[in-house]
Design an enzyme around this catalytic site. Structure first.
Site, PDB file in Angstrom:
ATOM      1  N   ASN A   9     -73.468  14.781 -56.358  1.00  0.00           N
ATOM      2  CA  ASN A   9     -73.967  16.126 -56.654  1.00  0.00           C
ATOM      3  C   ASN A   9     -72.948  16.813 -57.563  1.00  0.00           C
ATOM      4  O   ASN A   9     -71.876  17.197 -57.110  1.00  0.00           O
ATOM      5  CB  ASN A   9     -74.140  16.893 -55.336  1.00  0.00           C
ATOM      6  CG  ASN A   9     -74.502  18.349 -55.550  1.00  0.00           C
ATOM      7  OD1 ASN A   9     -74.861  18.749 -56.657  1.00  0.00           O
ATOM      8  ND2 ASN A   9     -74.413  19.140 -54.492  1.00  0.00           N
ATOM      9  N   TRP A  10     -73.310  16.941 -58.845  1.00  0.00           N
ATOM     10  CA  TRP A  10     -72.353  17.502 -59.804  1.00  0.00           C
ATOM     11  C   TRP A  10     -72.302  19.022 -59.738  1.00  0.00           C
ATOM     12  O   TRP A  10     -71.488  19.647 -60.422  1.00  0.00           O
ATOM     13  CB  TRP A  10     -72.708  17.048 -61.225  1.00  0.00           C
ATOM     14  CG  TRP A  10     -72.618  15.559 -61.426  1.00  0.00           C
ATOM     15  CD1 TRP A  10     -72.151  14.634 -60.512  1.00  0.00           C
ATOM     16  CD2 TRP A  10     -72.988  14.807 -62.590  1.00  0.00           C
ATOM     17  NE1 TRP A  10     -72.212  13.366 -61.046  1.00  0.00           N
ATOM     18  CE2 TRP A  10     -72.727  13.443 -62.321  1.00  0.00           C
ATOM     19  CE3 TRP A  10     -73.517  15.157 -63.832  1.00  0.00           C
ATOM     20  CZ2 TRP A  10     -72.973  12.427 -63.245  1.00  0.00           C
ATOM     21  CZ3 TRP A  10     -73.763  14.154 -64.757  1.00  0.00           C
ATOM     22  CH2 TRP A  10     -73.491  12.800 -64.465  1.00  0.00           C
ATOM     23  N   LYS A  11     -73.179  19.643 -58.986  1.00  0.00           N
ATOM     24  CA  LYS A  11     -73.217  21.112 -58.845  1.00  0.00           C
ATOM     25  C   LYS A  11     -73.224  21.767 -60.238  1.00  0.00           C
ATOM     26  O   LYS A  11     -73.843  21.241 -61.150  1.00  0.00           O
ATOM     27  CB  LYS A  11     -72.047  21.583 -57.981  1.00  0.00           C
ATOM     28  CG  LYS A  11     -71.956  20.799 -56.666  1.00  0.00           C
ATOM     29  CD  LYS A  11     -71.036  21.405 -55.680  1.00  0.00           C
ATOM     30  CE  LYS A  11     -70.933  20.501 -54.461  1.00  0.00           C
ATOM     31  NZ  LYS A  11     -70.209  21.074 -53.359  1.00  0.00           N
ATOM     32  N   HIS A  95     -79.419  22.191 -49.880  1.00  0.00           N
ATOM     33  CA  HIS A  95     -77.952  22.114 -49.901  1.00  0.00           C
ATOM     34  C   HIS A  95     -77.365  23.394 -49.295  1.00  0.00           C
ATOM     35  O   HIS A  95     -77.912  24.485 -49.475  1.00  0.00           O
ATOM     36  CB  HIS A  95     -77.458  21.928 -51.342  1.00  0.00           C
ATOM     37  CG  HIS A  95     -76.013  21.549 -51.380  1.00  0.00           C
ATOM     38  ND1 HIS A  95     -75.011  22.478 -51.283  1.00  0.00           N
ATOM     39  CD2 HIS A  95     -75.410  20.341 -51.450  1.00  0.00           C
ATOM     40  CE1 HIS A  95     -73.837  21.860 -51.311  1.00  0.00           C
ATOM     41  NE2 HIS A  95     -74.053  20.555 -51.412  1.00  0.00           N
ATOM     42  N   GLU A  97     -75.015  25.212 -50.137  1.00  0.00           N
ATOM     43  CA  GLU A  97     -74.719  26.282 -51.103  1.00  0.00           C
ATOM     44  C   GLU A  97     -75.988  27.041 -51.474  1.00  0.00           C
ATOM     45  O   GLU A  97     -75.948  28.249 -51.719  1.00  0.00           O
ATOM     46  CB  GLU A  97     -74.023  25.679 -52.342  1.00  0.00           C
ATOM     47  CG  GLU A  97     -72.597  25.268 -51.997  1.00  0.00           C
ATOM     48  CD  GLU A  97     -72.051  24.093 -52.785  1.00  0.00           C
ATOM     49  OE1 GLU A  97     -72.611  23.744 -53.835  1.00  0.00           O
ATOM     50  OE2 GLU A  97     -71.043  23.516 -52.322  1.00  0.00           O
ATOM     51  N   GLU A 167     -74.646  17.190 -43.745  1.00  0.00           N
ATOM     52  CA  GLU A 167     -73.452  17.743 -44.382  1.00  0.00           C
ATOM     53  C   GLU A 167     -72.926  18.914 -43.554  1.00  0.00           C
ATOM     54  O   GLU A 167     -73.399  20.052 -43.711  1.00  0.00           O
ATOM     55  CB  GLU A 167     -73.785  18.238 -45.788  1.00  0.00           C
ATOM     56  CG  GLU A 167     -74.333  17.179 -46.710  1.00  0.00           C
ATOM     57  CD  GLU A 167     -74.064  17.502 -48.166  1.00  0.00           C
ATOM     58  OE1 GLU A 167     -73.329  16.744 -48.800  1.00  0.00           O
ATOM     59  OE2 GLU A 167     -74.551  18.527 -48.650  1.00  0.00           O
ATOM     60  N   GLY A 173     -66.446  20.551 -49.624  1.00  0.00           N
ATOM     61  CA  GLY A 173     -65.522  21.120 -50.601  1.00  0.00           C
ATOM     62  C   GLY A 173     -64.251  21.674 -49.985  1.00  0.00           C
ATOM     63  O   GLY A 173     -63.498  22.387 -50.647  1.00  0.00           O
ATOM     64  N   SER A 213     -66.558  16.102 -48.287  1.00  0.00           N
ATOM     65  CA  SER A 213     -65.224  15.627 -48.664  1.00  0.00           C
ATOM     66  C   SER A 213     -65.055  14.112 -48.534  1.00  0.00           C
ATOM     67  O   SER A 213     -63.991  13.638 -48.132  1.00  0.00           O
ATOM     68  CB  SER A 213     -64.144  16.368 -47.860  1.00  0.00           C
ATOM     69  OG  SER A 213     -64.224  17.761 -48.118  1.00  0.00           O
ATOM     70  N   GLY A 234     -69.727  15.382 -53.498  1.00  0.00           N
ATOM     71  CA  GLY A 234     -69.577  16.507 -54.416  1.00  0.00           C
ATOM     72  C   GLY A 234     -68.404  16.260 -55.360  1.00  0.00           C
ATOM     73  O   GLY A 234     -68.505  15.522 -56.338  1.00  0.00           O
ATOM     74  N   GLY A 235     -67.260  16.851 -55.035  1.00  0.00           N
ATOM     75  CA  GLY A 235     -66.083  16.827 -55.912  1.00  0.00           C
ATOM     76  C   GLY A 235     -65.745  15.443 -56.459  1.00  0.00           C
ATOM     77  O   GLY A 235     -65.492  15.286 -57.662  1.00  0.00           O
TER      78      GLY A 235
HETATM   79  C1  PEP Z   1     -71.694  18.405 -51.404  1.00  0.00           C
HETATM   80  O1  PEP Z   1     -71.624  19.420 -52.073  1.00  0.00           O
HETATM   81  O2  PEP Z   1     -72.808  17.933 -51.112  1.00  0.00           O
HETATM   82  C2  PEP Z   1     -70.453  17.785 -50.961  1.00  0.00           C
HETATM   83  C3  PEP Z   1     -70.507  16.879 -50.031  1.00  0.00           C
HETATM   84  O3  PEP Z   1     -69.315  18.235 -51.566  1.00  0.00           O
HETATM   85  P1  PEP Z   1     -67.817  17.631 -51.383  1.00  0.00           P
HETATM   86  O4  PEP Z   1     -67.933  16.117 -51.431  1.00  0.00           O
HETATM   87  O5  PEP Z   1     -67.030  18.175 -52.516  1.00  0.00           O
HETATM   88  O6  PEP Z   1     -67.339  18.089 -50.044  1.00  0.00           O
END
Ligand code: PEP
Length: 250
Positions: A9-11, A95, A97, A167, A173, A213, A234-235
């Site tokens: 997920n590049w957000k 998600h 967010e 999640e 994040g 994470s 994500g990151g």
């Molecule tokens: C996400 O946004 O779905 C996610 C899992 O982010 P991160 O891996 O950065 O925690």
């Protein structure tokens, strides 16, 4: 057998040319023999470019969100049909967010789920408890109600188009990860909840991803758990080398 999936997920990161070069970098370094499904989710402006770039490769593309209406006066929104017209067949819904910053609740998500399925989009459905809910021992209750409110009106057949992504919000994040045991405990609970509602055949066929994470350093251990079928990243999905290492861990 359910499939292993790693989705990035590049957000709100990467413009058109950056998205294209990250996609090319991932394609160039993927193990072509791998059975793991690999999905990337760029911002909406870059869907068509990434879909074109990924065509013919192992990489699939997902949108990060969509509106529940088919068209209309919803400035700034995109519909399922618009997503499909870019060549993309998957959408992320729910998600944390979106839930937190854009006030998406279970009832709205049920509408989005219906609209996505009507357009024959596959869905990566995200859900998970907040820190205070886990601290209060309410995490199982919260997860069960998120699933039942947004998804349990579906018939068994619809589950062929659903990928779940657990999640925990406190792990997204933050650098803090659920332990492999915490992930397995919740994934087993989710599968049990699906079994009670739909029976074993559906429950055993749905891929349940873990997100929060995940990094190259912890992916092998988390993905080794029997009910963890891969991850939503994500990151660490923003660097091809890290993302590929996570794909290889699956
Ligand atoms: C996400 O946004 O779905 C996610 C899992 O982010 P991160 O891996 O950065 O925690």
């Amino acid at each position: 057998m359910r499939t292993k999936i790693v989705a990035g997920n590049w957000k709100m990161n990467k413009n058109v040319s950056e998205s294209k070069s990250l996609t090319l970098d991932i394609i160039a370094n993927l193990n072509a023999q791998s059975q793991t499904r690999v999905i990337v989710s760029p911002p909406a402006t870059n869907l068509a470019t990434v879909a074109d770039t990924a065509q013919g490769s192992k990489v699939e593309v997902a949108a990060q969100n969509m509106h529940q209406a088919t068209s209309g006066a919803y400035t700034g929104e995109i519909s399922a049909d618009m997503i499909k017209s870019t060549g993309v067949e998957i959408v992320i819904l729910g998600h944390s967010e979106r839930r937190e910053y854009f006030h998406e609740n279970d009832a709205l998500l049920a509408e989005k789920v219906n609209a996505a399925l009507a357009a024959k989009l596959e869905i990566i459905f995200c859900f998970g408890e907040k820190l205070e809910e886990r601290k209060a021992g309410k995490h199982f209750e919260v997860v069960k109600s998120q699933l039942s409110n947004a998804l349990f009106h579906l018939n068994a057949d619809a589950w062929k188009s659903i990928i779940l992504a657990y999640e925990p919000v406190w792990a997204i994040g933050t650098g803090e990860t659920a332990s492999p045991e915490q992930a397995q405990e919740m994934h087993a609970f989710i599968r049990q909840t699906l079994t009670e509602k739909y029976g074993t055949a559906v429950a055993e066929s749905v891929s349940i991803l873990y997100g929060g994470s995940v990094k190259p350093e912890n992916a092998v251990e988390i993905f080794s758990k029997p009910d963890v079928d891969g991850g939503l990243i994500g990151g660490a999905s923003l660097k091809a080398a890290d993302f590929i290492a996570i794909v290889n861990a699956a």
